[in-house]
Design an enzyme around this catalytic site. Structure first.
Site, PDB file in Angstrom:
ATOM      1  N   LYS A   1      19.654 -24.828  -4.644  1.00 18.53           N
ATOM      2  CA  LYS A   1      18.842 -25.170  -5.872  1.00 18.53           C
ATOM      3  C   LYS A   1      17.391 -24.570  -5.649  1.00 18.53           C
ATOM      4  O   LYS A   1      16.720 -24.387  -4.517  1.00 18.53           O
ATOM      5  CB  LYS A   1      18.611 -26.702  -5.971  1.00 18.53           C
ATOM      6  CG  LYS A   1      19.936 -27.447  -6.083  1.00 18.53           C
ATOM      7  CD  LYS A   1      20.429 -27.068  -7.505  1.00 18.53           C
ATOM      8  CE  LYS A   1      21.851 -27.801  -7.537  1.00 18.53           C
ATOM      9  NZ  LYS A   1      22.963 -27.281  -7.111  1.00 18.53           N
ATOM     10  N   ASP A   2      17.001 -24.306  -6.771  1.00 17.06           N
ATOM     11  CA  ASP A   2      15.382 -23.497  -6.730  1.00 17.06           C
ATOM     12  C   ASP A   2      14.466 -24.324  -6.067  1.00 17.06           C
ATOM     13  O   ASP A   2      14.141 -25.431  -6.153  1.00 17.06           O
ATOM     14  CB  ASP A   2      15.117 -23.229  -8.174  1.00 17.06           C
ATOM     15  CG  ASP A   2      14.001 -22.329  -8.235  1.00 17.06           C
ATOM     16  OD1 ASP A   2      13.955 -21.147  -7.716  1.00 17.06           O
ATOM     17  OD2 ASP A   2      13.136 -22.266  -9.090  1.00 17.06           O
TER      18      ASP A   2
END
Length: 645
Positions: free
Chosen positions: A277-278
């Site tokens: 995830k970013d």
């Protein structure tokens, strides 16, 4: 690898004088910070008194201080002049540079600010069973085998430091002696448990020395003991993996796991997850870890200020990359200018038609040397150009030390001299320079091989994405939003062409396009020829995508050209204060924080939207379709230059 990637952009059209007058200093500063990072940015976490790196200073071995300094350098060295940054970003990429040129909807676009606060962009992972991950339970499963809470407090900070140095072979000591104050059998038992559970790989015994009791910690089985958690101390009735939900802010998944592993004093490879995830967002996802108790993990909630762990359970399996169904996004676009009709048209189109499944701008880098150019040079086997593209000076926004390193390289072509200008050695430039120092200028292939494999493959995947974006734009321009004979669709995992007689059985949502490679087929219409022509122009042979270095051989893949988001919902809210949150996060709900009361007729309007996307799709591109705006940093910086002044 699945990844949620999201640009940090202020999606705005040129503003009127009234708009400029309403822009306060806070907004200007935040937009400046967004532009500087070239990634997601937004709300700083005001409640954080110490970042995890600071918290870790007491327990990190000395050798890691260089890594610590590099992290601090990477987060600093920002230029403070908005005009100069805007000027530098003139050299960046726009969407059209990477083939992003088409829209599928007919509504008129409008402006909005994306990610003015971190809490304006939240990602919840969707597991393979369709369940959306939420952090809603801090409780720990009851287990008679768990050590007492005293286990975590019985050792002093000095004891922990000495034990960690012993565990990680940081000194010449073969054992550590801990004096038992207030000696009782119960106290000795707690110390034994604390050492064994907090420092995997160490054994303990009790000794009498000069009439005093000591717990002696020593290595059980050499250096391998650290890599393998203690098998004999784990109850057979308990699943070997502790699954938990990780809620994090401003850290990507690998950074988060590295932090957790340092606090737990274990190797990062005992963690598993379904997707990365970013960094620049609030994200919620499932993690599994081998033979670490829920009790021990829950204890980290007292130490980590921008992480929270919960929803613990024991299972017999780890998690695997790609096993997820996708991600659910909650996004707020602030200070929107669109009318209610425009917003309704835009959101109905997103729900009913969808958006073009382009690879987003972050796939191609933020400097004047796009990552796809380096990927193309690798595929061409042009290693001098690979070296030059990575190391040469370039216009645009970069850290000051990188600029100095590049200047030194251009002047001397001396890896050692260029490295001296580079305090952050973990970056790609530093790794390549170290490789050149080790293998020499005549062995660039081996020097480049020092860069981690995933980073090296990123370049050639960027080139594939560049080709795909351009070809999809041509496909939509040529044939519109309908399936046509010669298009490709998937039957299971196999791509087949649509025949003339079957064309009415398919829609644009069934059509896929190939990423170039040796194991794919191409459309049987004009776009198939366009693929060949594009690769010929790049001195590549579409019929020979195997590279003499196996890692760089491209097998190819298929990707849907239109994505229709699921679970699309939206609403418009009014607000006066740009600093207040407009919805509650999982953590807010657990902590009982109420949503601020919003005015019915505020100065500003925000569009709150929710939608679910499959893996490896870009939420940026969905938002681009709604706003009809170029999401590149270059374009947004230019649009906002006047406002920033």
């Amino acid at each position: 690898m699945e990844t949620v990637e999201m640009n940090s952009v202020s999606l705005k059209r040129p503003r009127s004088e009234d708009d400029v007058a309403n822009a306060d200093e806070i907004k200007r500063q935040k937009i400046l910070e967004k532009s500087k990072t070239g990634n997601d940015s937004g709300q700083s976490i005001d409640t954080v008194k110490q970042q995890p790196e600071d918290t870790k200073n007491e327990i990190i071995p000395n050798e890691e201080s260089e890594e610590q300094e590099e992290e601090e350098l990477e987060d600093s060295d920002e230029d403070g002049d908005p005009e100069s940054f805007a000027d530098m970003m003139k050299h960046g990429l726009t969407e059209s540079d990477v083939g992003i040129t088409k829209f599928v909807s007919s509504h008129k676009g409008f402006s909005g600010i994306l990610k003015e606060r971190y809490s304006d962009f939240v990602v919840h992972e969707i597991g393979k069973d369709g369940r959306v991950s939420h952090l809603d339970d801090f409780s720990v499963p009851v287990d008679d085998e768990d050590p007492s809470e005293e286990t975590f407090t019985v050792l002093s900070d000095e004891d922990k430091q000495r034990l960690e140095e012993l565990q990680l072979f940081k000194n010449k000591e073969t054992s550590v002696a801990i004096e038992v104050i207030e000696d009782t059998k119960e106290k000795r038992t707690v110390i034994h448990q604390a050492v064994k559970s907090l420092f995997p790989g160490l054994e303990t015994k009790t000794e009498d020395r000069d009439g005093k009791k000591y717990i002696i910690a020593y290595h059980a089985a050499g250096k391998k003991a650290l890599a393998n958690p203690r098998k004999h101390s784990w109850p057979k009735s308990r699943g070997s993996y502790c699954h938990f939900v990780l809620y994090k802010e401003n850290k990507d998944t690998m950074d988060a796991i590295n932090v957790l592993s340092k606090f737990l004093r274990v190797k990062p490879n005992i963690f598993s997850y379904m997707g990365t995830k970013d960094k620049r967002a609030i994200t919620v996802q499932e993690i599994a870890v081998l033979r670490i108790t829920a009790q021990r993990l829950a204890h980290l909630n007292k130490c980590l200020m921008n992480f929270k762990l919960g929803n613990f359970s024991y299972k017999n399996h780890p998690l695997k990359l790609g096993e997820l169904q996708g991600n659910h996004f909650t996004v707020v676009l602030r200070n929107i200018t669109g009318t209610d009709d425009q917003i309704e048209q835009a959101m109905h189109s997103l729900r009913e038609i969808g958006f073009i499944n382009y690879y987003g701008m972050q796939r191609f880098g933020t400097t004047a040397v796009p990552t796809y150019q380096i990927g193309r040079a690798i595929l061409q086997n042009n290693w001098n150009e690979v070296m030059d593209l990575i190391l040469k000076p370039r216009p645009g926004a970069e850290k000051g030390y990188l600029v100095k390193c590049r200047e030194e390289w251009a002047k001397t072509k001396d890896p050692a001299a260029a490295l001296k200008k580079l305090p952050v050695k973990r970056c790609v430039e530093g790794q390549l320079l170290r490789g050149l120092l080790k293998y020499g200028m005549k062995n660039i292939i081996s020097a480049f091989g020092i860069i981690p494999r995933n980073n090296r493959l990123m370049y050639i995947h960027s080139y594939q994405s560049y080709v795909w974006n351009n070809m999809v734009s041509k496909r939509i321009e040529e044939y519109g939003l309908r399936a046509v004979p010669g298009d490709l669709i998937l039957k299971g995992a196999t791509a087949v062409h649509i025949e003339e007689g079957d064309v009415d059985n398919y829609t644009i949502h069934d059509v896929v396009m190939p990423l170039p490679g040796f194991d794919v087929i191409y459309p049987k219409h004009k776009i198939g020829e366009a693929y060949k022509e594009m690769l010929i122009a790049d001195n590549l042979d579409i019929n020979n995508m195997r590279h003499k270095i196996r890692d760089y051989s491209l097998s190819g893949a298929y990707r849907k050209i239109i994505i229709r988001p699921q679970n699309v919902n939206w609403g418009v809210v009014a607000y006066d204060d740009p600093k207040i949150p407009l919805f509650t996060t999982d953590l807010d709900k657990l902590e009982g924080k109420p949503l601020p009361v919003l005015p019915t007729d505020g100065k500003f309007r925000a569009l709150k939207m929710e939608f679910s996307l499959p893996p490896s799709t870009y939420a940026t591109m969905a938002i681009r379709e709604v706003l009809k705006m170029d999401t590149s940093i270059k374009n947004q910086t230019q649009l906002n230059t006047t406002w920033l002044r």
